[in-house]
Design a protein around this motif. Structure first.
Motif, PDB file in Angstrom:
ATOM      1  N   PHE A   1       0.921  -1.415  -0.297  1.00 57.32           N
ATOM      2  CA  PHE A   1       0.398   0.175  -0.232  1.00 57.32           C
ATOM      3  C   PHE A   1       0.501   1.097  -0.130  1.00 57.32           C
TER       4      PHE A   1
ATOM      5  N   GLU B   1      -3.492   4.914   0.077  1.00 59.28           N
ATOM      6  CA  GLU B   1      -4.161   3.307   0.512  1.00 59.28           C
ATOM      7  C   GLU B   1      -4.330   3.200   1.874  1.00 59.28           C
TER       8      GLU B   1
ATOM      9  N   THR C   1      -8.249   5.576  -6.682  1.00 60.98           N
ATOM     10  CA  THR C   1      -7.444   4.896  -5.067  1.00 60.98           C
ATOM     11  C   THR C   1      -8.108   3.546  -4.873  1.00 60.98           C
TER      12      THR C   1
ATOM     13  N   PHE D   1      -7.427  -0.570  -4.567  1.00 62.13           N
ATOM     14  CA  PHE D   1      -6.937  -0.686  -3.515  1.00 62.13           C
ATOM     15  C   PHE D   1      -7.513  -2.141  -3.832  1.00 62.13           C
TER      16      PHE D   1
END
Length: 246
Positions: free
Chosen positions: A10, A14, A46, A50
């Motif tokens: 990440f 994230e 985003t 993710f």
């Protein structure tokens, strides 16, 4: 639901999304993607990126997996102590934890003052850590009051050892910020290297075990923390003994 490898991949946005989701699962499973984007101040792109990183084709599939996780948590099964210990040894002791402990020990031996902080069960272990370190010749104190008066010149040559399972406790984060601004170096022991406490520390020692909750109580095993504290104290003792011989 999230693997160590996924969490490590990440980026900053994230990670903040991950932190929000894990703390608000019951809310997120009923949210639309736009609602989650507004709540977390990230774009829908985003969120979709993710979802793909955690092997979901989209937000709908991700919510299905969250719902399944919630259902599993409702039928809580308390893991055996042996399971927790085995998990710690398999996940953590096969990595570079010993190297991180030695690095933290070096930071401690270079400081004049050692301060332990933590809250809840982490606070109990912080108090234990201060006593254990002191027993092995490194005088340490446990401070649970963020307004405890400490002269600035002491903090300029100090190290703070912060304990936090989640690494997201507002109390601990605020306390660390206060001590860091006064010049104290920060060593943290947390369950993940991606937490806020870990990221603002000079040295972080993560131990990665499964978080466990019973009703509203966090019952995640603290055995790894005990191991890390005692190993660090013994390493500090060895360093000081070598210094004395030289």
């Amino acid at each position: 639901m999230f693997t160590n490898e996924e969490i490590a991949s990440f980026n900053e946005l994230e990670t903040s999304l991950y932190n929000f989701i894990t703390q608000n699962i019951e809310k997120v499973v009923y949210m639309r993607i736009r609602e989650l984007a507004d709540e977390t101040h990230v774009s829908t792109a985003t969120i979709l990126r993710f979802c793909r990183k955690v092997n979901c084709s989209g937000f709908s599939e991700f919510k299905v997996r969250l719902k399944l996780q919630l259902e599993n948590e409702k039928s809580t099964v308390i893991k055996s102590g042996q399971h927790s210990i085995t998990e710690f040894f398999e996940r953590t002791l096969t990595g570079n934890i010993e190297e991180k402990i030695k690095k933290a020990a070096k930071v401690v031996t270079d400081a004049e003052t050692v301060i332990f902080i933590g809250i809840g069960s982490s606070g109990i272990l912080a108090e234990y850590g201060a006593r254990y370190f002191s027993s092995l010749g490194t005088f340490s104190m446990y401070i649970k009051d963020p307004h405890f008066p400490i002269h600035p010149h002491i903090l300029n040559d100090s190290v703070t050892i912060a304990l936090s399972v989640s690494g997201e406790s507002n109390y601990t984060v605020r306390h660390i910020n206060q001590l860091k601004q006064e010049g104290s170096k920060i060593v943290s022991i947390t369950n993940s290297k991606h937490s806020t406490v870990a990221k603002i520390s000079d040295v972080n020692i993560p131990y990665y075990v499964t978080n466990e909750w019973y009703e509203n109580s966090n019952i995640t095993t603290q055995v790894p923390v005990m191991y890390i504290l005692e190993t660090m104290a013994r390493e500090i003792y060895k360093i000081n003994e070598n210094k004395n011989r030289d």
